[in-house]
Scaffold this active site. Structure first.
Site, PDB file in Angstrom:
ATOM      1  N   GLU A   1     110.568  33.454  55.100  1.00  0.00           N
ATOM      2  CA  GLU A   1     110.686  34.277  56.318  1.00  0.00           C
ATOM      3  C   GLU A   1     111.954  35.082  56.141  1.00  0.00           C
ATOM      4  O   GLU A   1     113.060  34.526  56.198  1.00  0.00           O
ATOM      5  CB  GLU A   1     110.831  33.398  57.566  1.00  0.00           C
ATOM      6  CG  GLU A   1     109.680  32.455  57.811  1.00  0.00           C
ATOM      7  CD  GLU A   1     108.545  33.113  58.576  1.00  0.00           C
ATOM      8  OE1 GLU A   1     108.624  34.317  58.849  1.00  0.00           O
ATOM      9  OE2 GLU A   1     107.579  32.400  58.877  1.00  0.00           O
TER      10      GLU A   1
ATOM     11  N   LYS B   1     118.918  22.181  55.187  1.00  0.00           N
ATOM     12  CA  LYS B   1     120.253  22.736  54.904  1.00  0.00           C
ATOM     13  C   LYS B   1     120.532  23.874  55.895  1.00  0.00           C
ATOM     14  O   LYS B   1     120.009  24.967  55.759  1.00  0.00           O
ATOM     15  CB  LYS B   1     120.270  23.274  53.465  1.00  0.00           C
ATOM     16  CG  LYS B   1     121.618  23.292  52.793  1.00  0.00           C
ATOM     17  CD  LYS B   1     122.667  24.199  53.400  1.00  0.00           C
ATOM     18  CE  LYS B   1     122.566  25.641  52.942  1.00  0.00           C
ATOM     19  NZ  LYS B   1     123.587  26.499  53.607  1.00  0.00           N
TER      20      LYS B   1
ATOM     21  N   CYS C   1     115.862  38.598  63.205  1.00  0.00           N
ATOM     22  CA  CYS C   1     115.139  39.242  62.099  1.00  0.00           C
ATOM     23  C   CYS C   1     114.045  40.165  62.614  1.00  0.00           C
ATOM     24  O   CYS C   1     113.730  41.169  61.990  1.00  0.00           O
ATOM     25  CB  CYS C   1     114.543  38.179  61.210  1.00  0.00           C
ATOM     26  SG  CYS C   1     113.699  36.924  62.167  1.00  0.00           S
TER      27      CYS C   1
ATOM     28  N   GLU D   1     118.685  46.752  57.208  1.00  0.00           N
ATOM     29  CA  GLU D   1     118.827  45.833  58.327  1.00  0.00           C
ATOM     30  C   GLU D   1     120.309  45.780  58.731  1.00  0.00           C
ATOM     31  O   GLU D   1     121.158  45.452  57.911  1.00  0.00           O
ATOM     32  CB  GLU D   1     118.354  44.465  57.844  1.00  0.00           C
ATOM     33  CG  GLU D   1     118.109  43.491  58.926  1.00  0.00           C
ATOM     34  CD  GLU D   1     117.592  42.187  58.371  1.00  0.00           C
ATOM     35  OE1 GLU D   1     117.983  41.817  57.245  1.00  0.00           O
ATOM     36  OE2 GLU D   1     116.802  41.549  59.058  1.00  0.00           O
TER      37      GLU D   1
ATOM     38  N   GLU E   1     117.189  39.300  50.030  1.00  0.00           N
ATOM     39  CA  GLU E   1     117.861  39.178  48.734  1.00  0.00           C
ATOM     40  C   GLU E   1     117.813  37.733  48.218  1.00  0.00           C
ATOM     41  O   GLU E   1     117.396  37.471  47.076  1.00  0.00           O
ATOM     42  CB  GLU E   1     119.311  39.637  48.930  1.00  0.00           C
ATOM     43  CG  GLU E   1     120.135  39.702  47.688  1.00  0.00           C
ATOM     44  CD  GLU E   1     121.621  39.794  48.041  1.00  0.00           C
ATOM     45  OE1 GLU E   1     121.957  40.190  49.169  1.00  0.00           O
ATOM     46  OE2 GLU E   1     122.424  39.432  47.173  1.00  0.00           O
TER      47      GLU E   1
HETATM   48  P1  NAP Z   1     121.153  34.246  53.706  1.00  0.00           P
HETATM   49  O1  NAP Z   1     122.422  34.566  53.092  1.00  0.00           O
HETATM   50  O2  NAP Z   1     119.907  34.513  52.975  1.00  0.00           O
HETATM   51  O3  NAP Z   1     121.245  32.704  54.121  1.00  0.00           O
HETATM   52  C1  NAP Z   1     120.191  31.958  54.639  1.00  0.00           C
HETATM   53  C2  NAP Z   1     120.359  30.503  54.239  1.00  0.00           C
HETATM   54  O4  NAP Z   1     120.245  30.382  52.825  1.00  0.00           O
HETATM   55  C3  NAP Z   1     121.728  29.936  54.575  1.00  0.00           C
HETATM   56  O5  NAP Z   1     121.601  28.567  54.861  1.00  0.00           O
HETATM   57  C4  NAP Z   1     122.481  30.138  53.269  1.00  0.00           C
HETATM   58  O6  NAP Z   1     123.605  29.316  53.142  1.00  0.00           O
HETATM   59  C5  NAP Z   1     121.415  29.808  52.257  1.00  0.00           C
HETATM   60  N1  NAP Z   1     121.597  30.379  50.924  1.00  0.00           N
HETATM   61  C6  NAP Z   1     122.439  31.365  50.518  1.00  0.00           C
HETATM   62  N2  NAP Z   1     122.281  31.605  49.197  1.00  0.00           N
HETATM   63  C7  NAP Z   1     121.315  30.756  48.758  1.00  0.00           C
HETATM   64  C8  NAP Z   1     120.684  30.540  47.496  1.00  0.00           C
HETATM   65  N3  NAP Z   1     121.002  31.229  46.416  1.00  0.00           N
HETATM   66  N4  NAP Z   1     119.711  29.600  47.410  1.00  0.00           N
HETATM   67  C9  NAP Z   1     119.336  28.898  48.502  1.00  0.00           C
HETATM   68  N5  NAP Z   1     119.892  29.056  49.724  1.00  0.00           N
HETATM   69  C10 NAP Z   1     120.861  29.979  49.868  1.00  0.00           C
HETATM   70  O7  NAP Z   1     120.951  34.955  55.090  1.00  0.00           O
HETATM   71  P2  NAP Z   1     122.009  35.127  56.231  1.00  0.00           P
HETATM   72  O8  NAP Z   1     122.780  36.349  55.924  1.00  0.00           O
HETATM   73  O9  NAP Z   1     122.698  33.845  56.491  1.00  0.00           O
HETATM   74  O10 NAP Z   1     121.003  35.365  57.463  1.00  0.00           O
HETATM   75  C11 NAP Z   1     120.617  36.614  57.913  1.00  0.00           C
HETATM   76  C12 NAP Z   1     119.317  37.054  57.260  1.00  0.00           C
HETATM   77  O11 NAP Z   1     118.252  36.150  57.553  1.00  0.00           O
HETATM   78  C13 NAP Z   1     118.866  38.370  57.772  1.00  0.00           C
HETATM   79  O12 NAP Z   1     118.545  39.204  56.695  1.00  0.00           O
HETATM   80  C14 NAP Z   1     117.636  38.066  58.616  1.00  0.00           C
HETATM   81  O13 NAP Z   1     116.715  39.080  58.686  1.00  0.00           O
HETATM   82  C15 NAP Z   1     117.112  36.855  57.976  1.00  0.00           C
HETATM   83  N6  NAP Z   1     116.374  36.034  58.948  1.00  0.00           N
HETATM   84  C16 NAP Z   1     115.010  36.020  58.903  1.00  0.00           C
HETATM   85  C17 NAP Z   1     114.274  35.270  59.805  1.00  0.00           C
HETATM   86  C18 NAP Z   1     112.765  35.229  59.797  1.00  0.00           C
HETATM   87  O14 NAP Z   1     112.178  34.413  60.482  1.00  0.00           O
HETATM   88  N7  NAP Z   1     112.084  36.044  59.017  1.00  0.00           N
HETATM   89  C19 NAP Z   1     114.929  34.505  60.761  1.00  0.00           C
HETATM   90  C20 NAP Z   1     116.323  34.538  60.779  1.00  0.00           C
HETATM   91  C21 NAP Z   1     117.022  35.306  59.861  1.00  0.00           C
HETATM   92  P3  NAP Z   1     125.028  29.815  53.726  1.00  0.00           P
HETATM   93  O15 NAP Z   1     124.779  30.522  55.008  1.00  0.00           O
HETATM   94  O16 NAP Z   1     125.734  28.571  53.956  1.00  0.00           O
HETATM   95  O17 NAP Z   1     125.582  30.723  52.692  1.00  0.00           O
END
Ligand code: NAP
Ligand code: MG
Length: 493
Positions: free
Chosen positions: A272, A198, A306, A403, A253
């Site tokens: 991650e 996804k 990240c 962040e 979160e």
């Molecule tokens: P996010 O809101 O957590 O979204 C990540 C993915 O999860 C997206 O595909 C999102 O869908 C989906 N999602 C949202 N709510 C969900 C739920 N309740 N259950 C399951 N999946 C769900 O994060 P983001 O804001 O898009 O991305 C930025 C964050 O990712 C940053 O905090 C960054 O640090 C972290 N990140 C970490 C790494 C690592 O390797 N550690 C790498 C990249 C990013 P939608 O986007 O379609 O809502």
């Protein structure tokens, strides 16, 4: 002899006045469909939800395509298709044969590298030189690397028999859409698992074009399924009872929410999550090189990383000179059309992310930090934020703890190595860190005390498929990449 002009000797007035002719990458070889269905069971199927959403180019705000939004019934169909493919084909296939399929994907990605790079840049806003030189080659390298493991899995866990887990639900974010798809799919498939991937709502296109490669490569139907949608789709996927393994990259979160939902279900889980990495510069470091590393650490991919080096810890005696060099250097960064080959800083991925960055930057100003920005002109359309850094940052400020996930650096100082380590570790995260010094012994001493999954020494943001990546503390658990990355996708007997 003519003296060459190094950056440090260039008068500030010259900076930013040299213009390059535009050099946009062509998009003529790219065919973006007006609408994308879901890739389930080897077929493109229209969503039972009957819903679609638009994905836009964040640099222009133009709509690129309309994309299916998978509802609970669509998620269920994808999981069932994957389960059938697992029982019928993939778990029975010898590792050597699975490896051949994965090598095929790696080669096809290389052949279509330009198409994928342009698509990634258009859908997500990152500069073409990054998608071309980092994202796509690394994605192919991941498939090559794990293809090599497919027939050697018994050697991955010495003395134990390795077998696959089954159906994997894999949810990825928008900052490295194709690369994260490769990080998830390559090890899962090499180990004999099947997947439902996804991608994020704002960047679904490269994952959908990757699905087309799986189709062209004649993968058995259902081994890889790509379903698009927003958070609710991800939630339906990771909580589906037939999903045996969840792999998630995204915010802390959402990661916590997923961990709660998985508790007591027996599902295997790797997370991650976020980061707030410290990049530590000692006075004995080669400062000009360190400046390049700092630039790469935080302005690379607009800080949508990240493991970005979003906190700069600099030894007090070189603080002023380093900050001056940094201020000059950010004025030379070229912000603009992400498809232009000379662009250093592209568009912010979404309006929502831009608002988040602006809000946190305002909090820094309000709390009393001093903001320096590159002064570049922002395009009138699209989502943009100039390369920026804060000095005069106290440990208690939000910008030192939260962040920002944008091109914004928080600079702090230290006097002793112990103070540097203490400040670096004073965070709820622990994904990465950097150390800059001329002394090898200091590198070993400091890096062993840092509570971070990756520590770069005299470099930053370097990745390799053979090297494990993952977090400490609230940056998550489990490792991706390298031999360690296999453990998340295998049961050991
Ligand atoms: P996010 O809101 O957590 O979204 C990540 C993915 O999860 C997206 O595909 C999102 O869908 C989906 N999602 C949202 N709510 C969900 C739920 N309740 N259950 C399951 N999946 C769900 O994060 P983001 O804001 O898009 O991305 C930025 C964050 O990712 C940053 O905090 C960054 O640090 C972290 N990140 C970490 C790494 C690592 O390797 N550690 C790498 C990249 C990013 P939608 O986007 O379609 O809502
Ligand atoms: Mg988009």
């Amino acid at each position: 002899m003519r003296r060459s002009r190094t950056l440090a000797t260039i008068e500030p007035d010259f900076l930013g006045k040299w213009e390059y002719a535009p050099a946009p990458e062509s998009t003529s070889h790219l065919s973006i469909r007006s609408s994308y269905d879901l890739f389930i069971g080897g077929k493109w199927v229209s969503p039972k939800s009957k819903k679609f959403f638009s994905t836009i180019n964040p640099a222009t705000e133009e709509t690129l395509a309309s994309v299916a939004e998978a509802g609970a019934a669509d998620v269920d169909a994808a999981v069932r298709a994957a389960d059938r493919a697992y029982e019928k084909y993939w778990r029975r296939m010898p590792g050597k044969e699975r490896g051949k399929y994965l090598y095929r994907i790696a080669r096809m990605l290389q052949e279509k590298a330009r198409e994928f790079a342009v698509l990634e840049t258009m859908d997500g806003g990152k500069p073409i030189k990054e998608s071309r030189d980092v994202d796509v080659p690394l994605a192919a390298a991941h498939f090559f690397y794990y293809a090599g493991w497919a027939d050697k899995l018994d050697y991955a866990l010495p003395g134990r028999k390795a077998r696959p887990i089954g159906v994997c639900g894999q949810v990825i974010p928008w900052n490295f859409p194709l690369l994260m798809a490769a990080w998830k799919l390559a090890p899962a498939l090499a180990c004999g698992n099947v997947s439902i991937l996804k991608p994020a709502e704002t960047t679904p296109l490269t994952a959908l074009h990757l699905a087309r490669l799986f189709e062209e490569a004649d993968f058995p139907p259902g081994v890889v399924n790509v379903i698009t949608g927003a958070g609710a789709t991800g939630a339906a996927l990771v909580t589906h009872p037939k999903v045996r393994k969840v792999a998630f990259t995204g915010s802390t979160e959402v990661g916590k929410r997923i961990q709660k939902s998985a508790a007591g279900t027996g599902k295997r889980l790797t997370l991650e999550l976020g980061g707030k990495a410290a990049n530590i510069v000692f006075a004995d470091a080669p400062l000009d090189q360190a400046v390049e590393g700092i630039i790469n650490g935080i302005y690379f991919n607009q800080g949508h990383v990240c493991c970005a080096g979003s906190r700069l810890l600099v030894e007090e005696s070189v603080h002023d000179v380093l900050v001056r060099k940094l201020a000059l250097r950010i004025r030379t960064l070229r912000l603009g059309d992400p498809l232009d080959k000379n662009t250093d800083v592209g568009a912010i991925n979404s309006k929502m992310q831009l608002e988040k960055i602006k809000e946190l930057v305002q909090s820094g100003v309000d709390e009393g930090a001093v903001l320096t920005q590159s002064g570049c002109v922002l395009p009138s359309k699209g989502f943009w934020f100039p390369p920026s850094f804060f000095t005069n940052v106290a440990q208690s400020f939000r910008i030192a703890n939260e962040e920002i996930f944008g091109p914004v650096l928080a600079v702090q100082t230290f006097r002793t190595p112990d103070e540097a380590v203490e400040k670096a570790n004073n965070t709820m995260y622990g994904l990465s860190a950097g150390v800059w010094t001329d002394k090898g012994s200091k590198i070993f001493k400091i890096s062993q005390k840092l509570r971070a999954g990756v520590v770069w020494a005299n470099t930053y943001n370097k990745f390799d498929p053979t090297s494990p990546f993952g977090g400490y503390k609230e940056s998550g658990f489990g490792r991706e990449g390298g031999r360690h990355g296999l453990a998340a996708y295998l049961e050991a007997e």
